[in-house]
Design a protein around this motif. Structure first.
Motif, PDB file in Angstrom:
ATOM      1  N   SER A 219      -7.412   2.516   9.098  1.00  0.00           N
ATOM      2  CA  SER A 219      -7.948   3.534   8.187  1.00  0.00           C
ATOM      3  C   SER A 219      -7.376   3.402   6.785  1.00  0.00           C
ATOM      4  N   SER A 220      -6.570   2.385   6.547  1.00  0.00           N
ATOM      5  CA  SER A 220      -5.892   2.233   5.256  1.00  0.00           C
ATOM      6  C   SER A 220      -6.417   1.039   4.484  1.00  0.00           C
ATOM      7  N   GLU A 221      -6.151   1.078   3.195  1.00  0.00           N
ATOM      8  CA  GLU A 221      -6.527  -0.009   2.303  1.00  0.00           C
ATOM      9  C   GLU A 221      -5.307  -0.904   2.095  1.00  0.00           C
ATOM     10  N   TYR A 222      -5.529  -2.211   2.203  1.00  0.00           N
ATOM     11  CA  TYR A 222      -4.471  -3.189   1.944  1.00  0.00           C
ATOM     12  C   TYR A 222      -4.846  -4.001   0.707  1.00  0.00           C
ATOM     13  N   THR A 223      -3.826  -4.567   0.073  1.00  0.00           N
ATOM     14  CA  THR A 223      -4.014  -5.319  -1.164  1.00  0.00           C
ATOM     15  C   THR A 223      -3.568  -6.761  -0.970  1.00  0.00           C
ATOM     16  N   VAL A 224      -4.377  -7.701  -1.462  1.00  0.00           N
ATOM     17  CA  VAL A 224      -3.998  -9.109  -1.421  1.00  0.00           C
ATOM     18  C   VAL A 224      -2.821  -9.322  -2.366  1.00  0.00           C
ATOM     19  N   SER A 225      -1.727  -9.866  -1.841  1.00  0.00           N
ATOM     20  CA  SER A 225      -0.533 -10.084  -2.654  1.00  0.00           C
ATOM     21  C   SER A 225      -0.605 -11.438  -3.358  1.00  0.00           C
ATOM     22  N   GLU A 226       0.446 -11.754  -4.116  1.00  0.00           N
ATOM     23  CA  GLU A 226       0.495 -13.054  -4.784  1.00  0.00           C
ATOM     24  C   GLU A 226       0.753 -14.184  -3.790  1.00  0.00           C
ATOM     25  N   ARG A 227       1.155 -13.842  -2.581  1.00  0.00           N
ATOM     26  CA  ARG A 227       1.434 -14.843  -1.552  1.00  0.00           C
ATOM     27  C   ARG A 227       0.165 -15.095  -0.746  1.00  0.00           C
ATOM     28  N   MET A 228      -0.733 -15.879  -1.329  1.00  0.00           N
ATOM     29  CA  MET A 228      -2.033 -16.168  -0.729  1.00  0.00           C
ATOM     30  C   MET A 228      -2.323 -17.646  -0.947  1.00  0.00           C
ATOM     31  N   ASP A 229      -2.543 -18.363   0.121  1.00  0.00           N
ATOM     32  CA  ASP A 229      -2.865 -19.777   0.015  1.00  0.00           C
ATOM     33  C   ASP A 229      -3.659 -20.204   1.244  1.00  0.00           C
ATOM     34  N   ARG A 230      -3.805 -21.497   1.427  1.00  0.00           N
ATOM     35  CA  ARG A 230      -4.636 -21.991   2.534  1.00  0.00           C
ATOM     36  C   ARG A 230      -3.979 -21.778   3.897  1.00  0.00           C
ATOM     37  N   MET A 231      -2.674 -21.536   3.925  1.00  0.00           N
ATOM     38  CA  MET A 231      -2.024 -21.223   5.205  1.00  0.00           C
ATOM     39  C   MET A 231      -2.321 -19.799   5.641  1.00  0.00           C
ATOM     40  N   GLY A 232      -2.327 -18.874   4.696  1.00  0.00           N
ATOM     41  CA  GLY A 232      -2.575 -17.488   5.054  1.00  0.00           C
ATOM     42  C   GLY A 232      -2.472 -16.567   3.870  1.00  0.00           C
ATOM     43  N   TYR A 233      -2.945 -15.340   4.064  1.00  0.00           N
ATOM     44  CA  TYR A 233      -2.900 -14.301   3.031  1.00  0.00           C
ATOM     45  C   TYR A 233      -1.935 -13.211   3.493  1.00  0.00           C
ATOM     46  N   ARG A 234      -0.908 -12.941   2.687  1.00  0.00           N
ATOM     47  CA  ARG A 234      -0.017 -11.815   2.965  1.00  0.00           C
ATOM     48  C   ARG A 234      -0.556 -10.600   2.217  1.00  0.00           C
ATOM     49  N   LEU A 235      -0.715  -9.490   2.940  1.00  0.00           N
ATOM     50  CA  LEU A 235      -1.247  -8.260   2.366  1.00  0.00           C
ATOM     51  C   LEU A 235      -0.131  -7.226   2.239  1.00  0.00           C
ATOM     52  N   THR A 236      -0.327  -6.273   1.342  1.00  0.00           N
ATOM     53  CA  THR A 236       0.625  -5.171   1.206  1.00  0.00           C
ATOM     54  C   THR A 236      -0.104  -3.852   1.429  1.00  0.00           C
ATOM     55  N   THR A 296      -8.743 -12.916  -4.544  1.00  0.00           N
ATOM     56  CA  THR A 296      -7.552 -13.267  -5.303  1.00  0.00           C
ATOM     57  C   THR A 296      -6.592 -12.077  -5.313  1.00  0.00           C
ATOM     58  N   GLN A 297      -5.415 -12.317  -5.843  1.00  0.00           N
ATOM     59  CA  GLN A 297      -4.381 -11.276  -5.870  1.00  0.00           C
ATOM     60  C   GLN A 297      -4.924  -9.974  -6.456  1.00  0.00           C
ATOM     61  N   GLY A 298      -4.660  -8.868  -5.765  1.00  0.00           N
ATOM     62  CA  GLY A 298      -5.093  -7.553  -6.234  1.00  0.00           C
ATOM     63  C   GLY A 298      -6.360  -7.036  -5.595  1.00  0.00           C
ATOM     64  N   ASN A 299      -7.156  -7.926  -4.976  1.00  0.00           N
ATOM     65  CA  ASN A 299      -8.350  -7.451  -4.275  1.00  0.00           C
ATOM     66  C   ASN A 299      -7.963  -6.570  -3.089  1.00  0.00           C
ATOM     67  N   LYS A 300      -8.821  -5.615  -2.758  1.00  0.00           N
ATOM     68  CA  LYS A 300      -8.554  -4.643  -1.706  1.00  0.00           C
ATOM     69  C   LYS A 300      -9.249  -5.033  -0.399  1.00  0.00           C
ATOM     70  N   VAL A 301      -8.601  -4.703   0.705  1.00  0.00           N
ATOM     71  CA  VAL A 301      -9.094  -5.092   2.023  1.00  0.00           C
ATOM     72  C   VAL A 301      -9.067  -3.894   2.966  1.00  0.00           C
ATOM     73  N   LEU A 302     -10.128  -3.733   3.743  1.00  0.00           N
ATOM     74  CA  LEU A 302     -10.175  -2.764   4.831  1.00  0.00           C
ATOM     75  C   LEU A 302     -10.421  -3.519   6.135  1.00  0.00           C
ATOM     76  N   PHE A 303     -10.014  -2.924   7.266  1.00  0.00           N
ATOM     77  CA  PHE A 303     -10.199  -3.553   8.568  1.00  0.00           C
ATOM     78  C   PHE A 303     -10.998  -2.634   9.491  1.00  0.00           C
ATOM     79  N   GLU A 304     -11.710  -3.263  10.422  1.00  0.00           N
ATOM     80  CA  GLU A 304     -12.477  -2.518  11.429  1.00  0.00           C
ATOM     81  C   GLU A 304     -12.334  -3.243  12.772  1.00  0.00           C
ATOM     82  N   ALA A 305     -11.989  -2.518  13.815  1.00  0.00           N
ATOM     83  CA  ALA A 305     -11.873  -3.113  15.147  1.00  0.00           C
ATOM     84  C   ALA A 305     -13.256  -3.231  15.784  1.00  0.00           C
ATOM     85  N   VAL A 306     -13.543  -4.397  16.372  1.00  0.00           N
ATOM     86  CA  VAL A 306     -14.797  -4.612  17.092  1.00  0.00           C
ATOM     87  C   VAL A 306     -14.474  -5.238  18.446  1.00  0.00           C
TER      88      VAL A 306
END
Length: 331
Positions: A219-236, A296-306
Protein backbone atom coordinates in the motif's frame (compact mmCIF):
# COMPACT_ATOMS: atom_id res chain seq x y z
CA UNK A 1 32.07 12.14 -41.77
CA UNK A 2 34.53 10.44 -44.10
CA UNK A 3 35.79 6.94 -43.31
CA UNK A 4 39.09 7.53 -45.16
CA UNK A 5 40.98 7.94 -41.89
CA UNK A 6 39.73 4.59 -40.56
CA UNK A 7 42.10 1.67 -40.92
CA UNK A 8 41.03 -1.39 -42.88
CA UNK A 9 41.01 -3.30 -39.61
CA UNK A 10 38.22 -1.11 -38.23
CA UNK A 11 36.10 -0.99 -41.38
CA UNK A 12 33.71 -3.60 -40.00
CA UNK A 13 30.42 -1.80 -40.38
CA UNK A 14 29.86 0.20 -37.19
CA UNK A 15 32.55 2.11 -35.30
CA UNK A 16 31.75 3.59 -31.89
CA UNK A 17 33.03 7.16 -31.54
CA UNK A 18 31.29 7.91 -28.23
CA UNK A 19 29.91 5.05 -26.11
CA UNK A 20 27.69 7.30 -23.97
CA UNK A 21 26.82 6.31 -20.42
CA UNK A 22 26.72 2.54 -21.05
CA UNK A 23 26.45 0.69 -24.36
CA UNK A 24 26.35 -3.11 -24.49
CA UNK A 25 25.90 -5.77 -27.14
CA UNK A 26 22.85 -7.83 -26.18
CA UNK A 27 20.81 -10.66 -27.61
CA UNK A 28 17.93 -12.53 -25.96
CA UNK A 29 20.16 -13.69 -23.10
CA UNK A 30 22.31 -16.60 -21.91
CA UNK A 31 19.63 -19.07 -20.89
CA UNK A 32 20.16 -22.35 -19.06
CA UNK A 33 23.60 -21.56 -17.64
CA UNK A 34 22.77 -20.83 -13.98
CA UNK A 35 24.04 -24.28 -13.07
CA UNK A 36 27.59 -23.17 -13.89
CA UNK A 37 27.20 -19.76 -12.26
CA UNK A 38 26.49 -17.65 -15.37
CA UNK A 39 23.62 -15.19 -15.26
CA UNK A 40 21.25 -14.46 -18.14
CA UNK A 41 22.04 -10.89 -19.21
CA UNK A 42 20.01 -9.86 -22.26
CA UNK A 43 17.83 -6.78 -22.85
CA UNK A 44 16.40 -4.99 -19.83
CA UNK A 45 13.33 -4.10 -21.92
CA UNK A 46 12.60 -7.16 -24.11
CA UNK A 47 9.58 -5.49 -25.77
CA UNK A 48 11.63 -2.58 -27.15
CA UNK A 49 14.47 -4.97 -28.06
CA UNK A 50 12.20 -7.33 -30.03
CA UNK A 51 10.55 -4.55 -31.97
CA UNK A 52 13.86 -2.91 -32.87
CA UNK A 53 14.81 -6.23 -34.49
CA UNK A 54 11.44 -6.68 -36.17
CA UNK A 55 11.68 -3.20 -37.69
CA UNK A 56 14.91 -4.44 -39.29
CA UNK A 57 13.25 -7.71 -40.42
CA UNK A 58 15.54 -9.61 -38.03
CA UNK A 59 14.96 -12.63 -35.84
CA UNK A 60 13.78 -11.55 -32.38
CA UNK A 61 17.04 -12.82 -30.84
CA UNK A 62 19.42 -10.96 -33.19
CA UNK A 63 22.26 -9.11 -31.45
CA UNK A 64 21.69 -5.38 -31.02
CA UNK A 65 23.05 -2.52 -28.89
CA UNK A 66 21.46 -1.51 -25.60
CA UNK A 67 22.29 2.06 -24.58
CA UNK A 68 21.52 3.22 -21.05
CA UNK A 69 20.57 6.91 -20.68
CA UNK A 70 22.09 7.97 -24.02
CA UNK A 71 25.04 9.95 -25.40
CA UNK A 72 25.96 7.25 -27.93
CA UNK A 73 27.63 8.19 -31.25
CA UNK A 74 28.69 5.79 -34.01
CA UNK A 75 29.81 5.92 -37.64
CA UNK A 76 28.86 3.39 -40.30
CA UNK A 77 31.38 2.14 -42.83
CA UNK A 78 28.82 0.29 -44.93
CA UNK A 79 25.22 0.71 -45.98
CA UNK A 80 22.61 -0.96 -43.80
CA UNK A 81 19.21 -0.45 -42.19
CA UNK A 82 18.71 0.33 -38.52
CA UNK A 83 15.93 0.99 -36.02
CA UNK A 84 16.02 2.78 -32.66
CA UNK A 85 13.41 1.94 -30.03
CA UNK A 86 13.01 2.24 -26.27
CA UNK A 87 13.45 5.38 -24.18
CA UNK A 88 12.41 8.69 -25.72
CA UNK A 89 15.56 10.38 -27.01
CA UNK A 90 16.65 12.81 -29.74
CA UNK A 91 18.13 10.79 -32.63
CA UNK A 92 20.16 12.39 -35.40
CA UNK A 93 21.60 10.91 -38.58
CA UNK A 94 24.24 13.23 -40.08
CA UNK A 95 22.89 15.96 -37.74
CA UNK A 96 19.39 15.61 -39.17
CA UNK A 97 16.62 14.60 -36.74
CA UNK A 98 15.12 11.17 -37.45
CA UNK A 99 12.32 9.19 -35.84
CA UNK A 100 12.41 6.29 -33.44
CA UNK A 101 10.31 3.12 -33.89
CA UNK A 102 10.83 2.95 -37.65
CA UNK A 103 13.30 1.55 -40.18
CA UNK A 104 16.09 3.93 -41.19
CA UNK A 105 18.50 3.50 -44.11
CA UNK A 106 22.13 4.51 -43.57
CA UNK A 107 25.01 4.79 -46.03
CA UNK A 108 28.74 4.35 -45.57
CA UNK A 109 30.08 7.41 -43.74
CA UNK A 110 26.78 8.23 -41.99
CA UNK A 111 26.98 9.25 -38.33
CA UNK A 112 24.32 8.30 -35.78
CA UNK A 113 23.97 10.39 -32.60
CA UNK A 114 21.73 9.79 -29.60
CA UNK A 115 20.95 12.54 -27.11
CA UNK A 116 20.03 11.78 -23.50
CA UNK A 117 16.73 10.14 -22.60
CA UNK A 118 13.83 12.44 -21.70
CA UNK A 119 11.57 9.54 -20.76
CA UNK A 120 12.73 6.04 -19.96
CA UNK A 121 16.26 4.75 -19.58
CA UNK A 122 17.10 1.95 -22.07
CA UNK A 123 17.48 2.56 -25.82
CA UNK A 124 17.92 -0.16 -28.45
CA UNK A 125 19.78 0.09 -31.76
CA UNK A 126 19.16 -2.83 -34.10
CA UNK A 127 20.86 -3.29 -37.46
CA UNK A 128 19.74 -5.35 -40.45
CA UNK A 129 21.01 -8.91 -40.06
CA UNK A 130 22.11 -8.33 -36.46
CA UNK A 131 25.58 -7.60 -35.09
CA UNK A 132 28.06 -10.26 -36.14
CA UNK A 133 29.45 -11.19 -32.72
CA UNK A 134 30.78 -14.60 -31.69
CA UNK A 135 28.54 -16.19 -29.02
CA UNK A 136 29.87 -17.53 -25.73
CA UNK A 137 27.92 -20.28 -23.95
CA UNK A 138 25.15 -19.89 -26.50
CA UNK A 139 24.72 -16.11 -26.36
CA UNK A 140 26.30 -12.79 -27.34
CA UNK A 141 24.77 -11.01 -24.33
CA UNK A 142 27.31 -8.85 -22.51
CA UNK A 143 27.60 -9.28 -18.73
CA UNK A 144 30.48 -7.02 -17.69
CA UNK A 145 30.69 -8.47 -14.16
CA UNK A 146 31.35 -11.91 -15.65
CA UNK A 147 33.53 -10.63 -18.54
CA UNK A 148 31.23 -12.56 -20.84
CA UNK A 149 29.73 -11.85 -24.26
CA UNK A 150 29.86 -8.85 -26.57
CA UNK A 151 33.38 -7.61 -27.32
CA UNK A 152 35.70 -9.30 -24.80
CA UNK A 153 32.99 -9.16 -22.14
CA UNK A 154 33.23 -5.38 -21.89
CA UNK A 155 31.00 -2.37 -22.49
CA UNK A 156 31.51 -0.73 -25.87
CA UNK A 157 34.26 1.91 -25.76
CA UNK A 158 35.52 4.60 -28.11
CA UNK A 159 36.90 2.98 -31.22
CA UNK A 160 35.07 -0.32 -30.74
CA UNK A 161 34.30 -1.91 -34.10
CA UNK A 162 31.31 -4.15 -34.78
CA UNK A 163 30.91 -6.24 -37.91
CA UNK A 164 27.57 -6.03 -39.69
CA UNK A 165 25.86 -8.44 -42.05
CA UNK A 166 26.10 -7.73 -45.80
CA UNK A 167 23.46 -5.18 -46.77
CA UNK A 168 20.21 -6.64 -48.07
CA UNK A 169 17.45 -4.07 -48.39
CA UNK A 170 14.40 -4.98 -46.30
CA UNK A 171 10.93 -3.39 -46.11
CA UNK A 172 10.83 0.05 -44.51
CA UNK A 173 8.50 -0.26 -41.52
CA UNK A 174 7.06 1.86 -38.70
CA UNK A 175 5.30 0.99 -35.47
CA UNK A 176 2.00 2.91 -35.10
CA UNK A 177 2.05 5.56 -32.37
CA UNK A 178 -0.81 3.86 -30.53
CA UNK A 179 1.27 0.69 -30.08
CA UNK A 180 4.38 2.40 -28.71
CA UNK A 181 4.94 2.23 -24.95
CA UNK A 182 4.84 5.29 -22.71
CA UNK A 183 7.88 5.63 -20.46
CA UNK A 184 8.20 7.52 -17.15
CA UNK A 185 9.45 11.08 -17.51
CA UNK A 186 12.98 11.86 -16.29
CA UNK A 187 12.51 15.54 -15.43
CA UNK A 188 12.37 16.29 -11.69
CA UNK A 189 8.88 17.79 -11.92
CA UNK A 190 7.47 14.67 -13.62
CA UNK A 191 8.84 11.94 -11.35
CA UNK A 192 5.40 11.00 -10.03
CA UNK A 193 4.51 9.43 -13.39
CA UNK A 194 1.15 7.71 -12.97
CA UNK A 195 2.03 4.15 -13.89
CA UNK A 196 0.30 0.89 -13.03
CA UNK A 197 1.72 -1.08 -10.08
CA UNK A 198 4.44 -3.68 -10.51
CA UNK A 199 2.72 -7.04 -10.10
CA UNK A 200 4.24 -9.51 -7.64
CA UNK A 201 3.80 -13.26 -7.25
CA UNK A 202 4.46 -14.08 -3.60
CA UNK A 203 7.12 -16.67 -2.87
CA UNK A 204 7.48 -19.44 -0.29
CA UNK A 205 9.26 -17.06 2.14
CA UNK A 206 6.36 -14.58 2.14
CA UNK A 207 5.02 -16.04 5.39
CA UNK A 208 8.19 -14.88 7.16
CA UNK A 209 6.97 -11.29 6.73
CA UNK A 210 4.29 -10.04 9.12
CA UNK A 211 0.83 -9.12 7.84
CA UNK A 212 1.53 -5.53 8.85
CA UNK A 213 4.79 -5.37 6.89
CA UNK A 214 3.15 -6.93 3.83
CA UNK A 215 0.23 -4.51 4.09
CA UNK A 216 2.64 -1.57 4.24
CA UNK A 217 4.64 -2.92 1.31
CA UNK A 218 1.63 -3.31 -0.98
CA UNK A 219 0.00 0.00 0.00
CA UNK A 220 3.06 2.27 0.01
CA UNK A 221 5.00 4.19 -2.58
CA UNK A 222 8.68 3.37 -3.09
CA UNK A 223 11.31 5.49 -4.82
CA UNK A 224 14.03 4.34 -7.21
CA UNK A 225 17.35 5.15 -5.52
CA UNK A 226 20.67 6.06 -7.11
CA UNK A 227 21.67 2.40 -6.71
CA UNK A 228 20.08 1.13 -9.92
CA UNK A 229 21.84 -0.89 -12.58
CA UNK A 230 21.53 -4.06 -14.64
CA UNK A 231 22.01 -6.25 -11.55
CA UNK A 232 19.08 -4.74 -9.70
CA UNK A 233 17.18 -1.70 -8.48
CA UNK A 234 17.38 -0.71 -4.81
CA UNK A 235 14.25 1.15 -3.69
CA UNK A 236 13.65 3.37 -0.68
CA UNK A 237 10.43 3.52 1.33
CA UNK A 238 8.72 1.88 4.31
CA UNK A 239 10.85 -0.85 5.88
CA UNK A 240 9.79 -4.45 5.32
CA UNK A 241 11.62 -7.11 7.33
CA UNK A 242 11.54 -10.88 7.45
CA UNK A 243 11.74 -12.93 10.62
CA UNK A 244 14.46 -14.97 8.90
CA UNK A 245 17.80 -13.79 10.26
CA UNK A 246 20.03 -16.51 8.86
CA UNK A 247 19.60 -18.54 5.70
CA UNK A 248 21.66 -20.53 3.25
CA UNK A 249 22.30 -18.99 -0.16
CA UNK A 250 19.90 -20.25 -2.81
CA UNK A 251 19.11 -19.69 -6.47
CA UNK A 252 17.63 -16.32 -7.44
CA UNK A 253 15.06 -15.81 -10.17
CA UNK A 254 14.54 -12.76 -12.34
CA UNK A 255 12.47 -10.11 -10.53
CA UNK A 256 13.11 -11.51 -7.04
CA UNK A 257 12.39 -8.97 -4.28
CA UNK A 258 15.19 -9.31 -1.74
CA UNK A 259 14.82 -7.70 1.68
CA UNK A 260 18.22 -7.16 3.35
CA UNK A 261 18.50 -6.29 7.07
CA UNK A 262 17.74 -2.58 6.45
CA UNK A 263 14.28 -3.53 5.15
CA UNK A 264 14.69 -1.66 1.83
CA UNK A 265 13.73 -3.82 -1.19
CA UNK A 266 16.10 -4.76 -3.99
CA UNK A 267 14.51 -5.95 -7.25
CA UNK A 268 16.97 -8.28 -8.98
CA UNK A 269 17.25 -8.01 -12.75
CA UNK A 270 19.12 -9.40 -15.77
CA UNK A 271 22.70 -9.34 -14.47
CA UNK A 272 21.81 -10.54 -10.97
CA UNK A 273 24.02 -12.99 -9.12
CA UNK A 274 22.84 -16.58 -9.50
CA UNK A 275 22.61 -17.27 -5.73
CA UNK A 276 21.93 -15.09 -2.68
CA UNK A 277 21.16 -15.28 1.00
CA UNK A 278 18.60 -12.55 1.73
CA UNK A 279 14.92 -13.47 2.30
CA UNK A 280 12.60 -12.80 -0.62
CA UNK A 281 9.01 -11.62 -0.49
CA UNK A 282 8.25 -12.80 -4.00
CA UNK A 283 9.04 -11.91 -7.60
CA UNK A 284 7.97 -9.08 -9.87
CA UNK A 285 6.59 -10.37 -13.17
CA UNK A 286 9.15 -10.14 -15.97
CA UNK A 287 6.70 -8.08 -18.00
CA UNK A 288 6.81 -5.48 -15.22
CA UNK A 289 10.55 -5.60 -14.53
CA UNK A 290 10.88 -4.28 -18.09
CA UNK A 291 8.90 -1.21 -17.01
CA UNK A 292 11.04 -0.87 -13.88
CA UNK A 293 14.21 -1.04 -15.98
CA UNK A 294 13.00 2.03 -17.91
CA UNK A 295 12.92 4.09 -14.69
CA UNK A 296 15.62 6.41 -13.39
CA UNK A 297 16.49 7.68 -9.93
CA UNK A 298 13.52 9.38 -8.26
CA UNK A 299 10.76 7.57 -10.15
CA UNK A 300 7.97 6.21 -7.94
CA UNK A 301 6.92 2.57 -7.69
CA UNK A 302 3.82 0.80 -6.38
CA UNK A 303 3.35 -2.96 -5.95
CA UNK A 304 0.34 -5.26 -6.31
CA UNK A 305 0.16 -8.94 -5.31
CA UNK A 306 -1.26 -11.31 -7.93
CA UNK A 307 -1.75 -15.07 -7.94
CA UNK A 308 0.29 -17.33 -10.19
CA UNK A 309 -2.90 -18.03 -12.18
CA UNK A 310 -3.49 -14.32 -12.71
CA UNK A 311 0.14 -13.88 -13.73
CA UNK A 312 -0.26 -16.54 -16.43
CA UNK A 313 -3.45 -14.85 -17.66
CA UNK A 314 -1.76 -11.42 -17.73
CA UNK A 315 1.12 -12.85 -19.78
CA UNK A 316 -1.17 -14.62 -22.24
CA UNK A 317 -3.27 -11.49 -22.77
CA UNK A 318 -0.15 -9.33 -23.26
CA UNK A 319 1.28 -11.84 -25.75
CA UNK A 320 -1.98 -11.82 -27.68
CA UNK A 321 -2.07 -7.99 -27.77
CA UNK A 322 1.52 -7.86 -28.99
CA UNK A 323 0.73 -10.40 -31.70
CA UNK A 324 -1.97 -8.03 -33.00
CA UNK A 325 0.43 -5.14 -33.55
CA UNK A 326 0.71 -4.43 -37.27
CA UNK A 327 3.72 -2.50 -38.56
CA UNK A 328 3.00 0.12 -41.19
CA UNK A 329 4.92 0.27 -44.46
CA UNK A 330 7.02 3.36 -45.22
CA UNK A 331 7.72 2.29 -48.81
Amino acid sequence: MSTDNLSSETKSGLIVTKPGVLALVQDGGRLGQHRIGLTVGGPMDPFAFRWANRLCSNDDNASAIEVSIGGFVAEFSQATQIAITGAEVDVKLNNQAVEQWQTLTVAAGDVLKLGFARAGCRIYIAVQGGLQVEPQFGSCATVVREKMGGLNGEALSKGASLELAPFEAQPMLMMPMASRPLYPQNSTSEKTHNMMPLRVVLGYQADSFSRVDKAHFFSSEYTVSERMDRMGYRLTGPECRSTISNMLSEGICHGAIQLPPDGQPIILLNDRQTIGGYPKLGSVMARDTARLAQMTQGNKVLFEAVSIEDAHAINLLAQYKESQIQLSSLD
